[in-house]
Design a protein around this motif. Sequence first.
Motif, mmCIF file in Angstrom:
data_model
loop_
_atom_site.group_PDB
_atom_site.id
_atom_site.type_symbol
_atom_site.label_atom_id
_atom_site.label_comp_id
_atom_site.label_asym_id
_atom_site.label_seq_id
_atom_site.Cartn_x
_atom_site.Cartn_y
_atom_site.Cartn_z
ATOM 1 N N ALA A 254 67.076 -17.890 -25.357
ATOM 2 C CA ALA A 254 67.089 -16.433 -25.537
ATOM 3 C C ALA A 254 68.330 -15.997 -26.305
ATOM 4 O O ALA A 254 68.264 -15.123 -27.192
ATOM 5 N N LEU A 255 69.468 -16.594 -25.987
ATOM 6 C CA LEU A 255 70.699 -16.240 -26.693
ATOM 7 C C LEU A 255 70.636 -16.651 -28.159
ATOM 8 O O LEU A 255 71.111 -15.924 -29.041
ATOM 9 N N ALA A 256 70.048 -17.807 -28.426
ATOM 10 C CA ALA A 256 69.897 -18.227 -29.822
ATOM 11 C C ALA A 256 69.050 -17.207 -30.594
ATOM 12 O O ALA A 256 69.355 -16.871 -31.746
ATOM 13 N N HIS A 257 68.006 -16.732 -29.959
ATOM 14 C CA HIS A 257 67.147 -15.702 -30.571
ATOM 15 C C HIS A 257 67.931 -14.417 -30.839
ATOM 16 O O HIS A 257 67.864 -13.840 -31.940
ATOM 17 N N LEU A 258 68.705 -13.962 -29.859
ATOM 18 C CA LEU A 258 69.443 -12.708 -30.003
ATOM 19 C C LEU A 258 70.597 -12.854 -30.998
ATOM 20 O O LEU A 258 70.930 -11.902 -31.713
ATOM 21 N N ILE A 259 71.185 -14.028 -31.068
ATOM 22 C CA ILE A 259 72.227 -14.268 -32.074
ATOM 23 C C ILE A 259 71.631 -14.198 -33.474
ATOM 24 O O ILE A 259 72.248 -13.664 -34.399
ATOM 25 N N ALA A 260 70.404 -14.697 -33.633
ATOM 26 C CA ALA A 260 69.741 -14.593 -34.939
ATOM 27 C C ALA A 260 69.513 -13.123 -35.310
ATOM 28 O O ALA A 260 69.704 -12.724 -36.474
ATOM 29 N N ILE A 261 69.107 -12.312 -34.337
ATOM 30 C CA ILE A 261 68.943 -10.874 -34.581
ATOM 31 C C ILE A 261 70.278 -10.255 -34.953
ATOM 32 O O ILE A 261 70.376 -9.428 -35.876
ATOM 33 N N ASN A 262 71.338 -10.667 -34.251
ATOM 34 C CA ASN A 262 72.673 -10.129 -34.510
ATOM 35 C C ASN A 262 73.128 -10.469 -35.930
ATOM 36 O O ASN A 262 73.662 -9.617 -36.659
ATOM 37 N N ARG A 263 72.897 -11.706 -36.350
ATOM 38 C CA ARG A 263 73.300 -12.112 -37.706
ATOM 39 C C ARG A 263 72.512 -11.341 -38.756
ATOM 40 O O ARG A 263 73.034 -11.039 -39.836
ATOM 41 N N ASP A 264 71.269 -11.013 -38.436
ATOM 42 C CA ASP A 264 70.476 -10.219 -39.379
ATOM 43 C C ASP A 264 71.066 -8.821 -39.536
ATOM 44 O O ASP A 264 71.035 -8.244 -40.635
ATOM 45 N N LEU A 265 71.635 -8.259 -38.443
ATOM 46 C CA LEU A 265 72.313 -6.962 -38.542
ATOM 47 C C LEU A 265 73.520 -7.051 -39.462
ATOM 48 O O LEU A 265 73.761 -6.154 -40.278
ATOM 49 N N TYR A 266 74.290 -8.130 -39.330
ATOM 50 C CA TYR A 266 75.439 -8.308 -40.231
ATOM 51 C C TYR A 266 74.990 -8.408 -41.683
ATOM 52 O O TYR A 266 75.602 -7.812 -42.577
ATOM 53 N N ARG A 267 73.908 -9.162 -41.920
ATOM 54 C CA ARG A 267 73.399 -9.290 -43.291
ATOM 55 C C ARG A 267 72.949 -7.931 -43.834
ATOM 56 O O ARG A 267 73.199 -7.591 -44.992
ATOM 57 N N GLY A 268 72.275 -7.151 -42.989
ATOM 58 C CA GLY A 268 71.808 -5.846 -43.427
ATOM 59 C C GLY A 268 72.934 -4.883 -43.744
ATOM 60 O O GLY A 268 72.765 -3.968 -44.563
ATOM 61 N N ALA A 269 74.089 -5.091 -43.112
ATOM 62 C CA ALA A 269 75.232 -4.208 -43.354
ATOM 63 C C ALA A 269 76.038 -4.610 -44.577
ATOM 64 O O ALA A 269 76.821 -3.803 -45.094
#
Length: 328
Positions: A254-269
């Motif tokens: 689950a954490l690996a999944h949420l970290i991937a979402i988090n990295r996508d936020l950084y990319r979007g910014a």
Amino acid sequence: MNDPSGGGRGGYTPPAGHDALRVDYRHCRRIAAAHGRTYHLATRLLSADRRPAVHALYAFARTVDDIVDDPRRPDHSPHNAVAALDTVESRLRAAWSRPTLAPPSPAPGAELPLEFDRVVPPLTDTVTRFAIESRHFWTFLDSMRMDIPGSPLFRNRYPTMAALHEYMRGSAAAIGLQLLPVLGTVCPLTEAEPAAAALGNAFQLTNFLRDIGEDLDRDRIYLPAADLAAFGVDEDLLATGRRTGRTDRRLRRALAHLIAINRDLYRGAQPGIDMLNPRVRPAIRTAAVLYAAILDRIEDSGYAVFAQRAVVPRRARLRLAAGAVLGS
């Protein structure tokens, strides 16, 4: 270019006769240095005229957070914390009104810490100098009310990522929108706002992933239940992990999944950084790199979020900061 700072190389100096304001700005700088190591390192890359304003904004957010969460405060209780936030909002509305209103007397139990009195003058000076919209501060305070039991807005569980984003709209995105006029942009401010909000959300989600155990101790779960449940994680599993210090394999996934979402936020910014004044881009890029590195530390530890707090060592922080600056 939207750069209201004046860009002076010698740094910002409050008007003559405002010695107390200079002292209060230094107080804000000490708060930022003591409590936000990554944040403070990044601000050192800003021009000297912008740095005090960023310290003032950080000190305000930190002081309010302490009002909500610090049980060492005299008469600390949910009721008093809600009343104290109401007093904060009233004080700011009075300080920022034209003509100036007399600040209301706080209700019993709603007295504010002495630090708040030292933060308001620099914050007011910053809001005035950079024409920061006050609505971002009201949104932030509403988010803080969501953390207090007994508040009509209280919430300590988030069923979906959309619900969590509603909380982060005030706790994180609003911070990015407060900072944006200070940093300055090469485009209309409104064009840069979505990316600034996204970067604030990215920082906040990183905090949530790092601080799962501490949040559980306060009966809070800032990770979306639906995303956790998709990997077989429920509250009992989280509580067991906190008690034993071990991370179950289901939570690791689950954490690996949420970290991937988090990295996508950084990319979007990332595109938003190029909308900023060129002089501040290295600092913001550094902040993003340093915070994203916390995710690397979580992974490198085997997702041991209950056994240790993910921290980027000082030498690594300096190396990453140098790389971010050279890559700007």
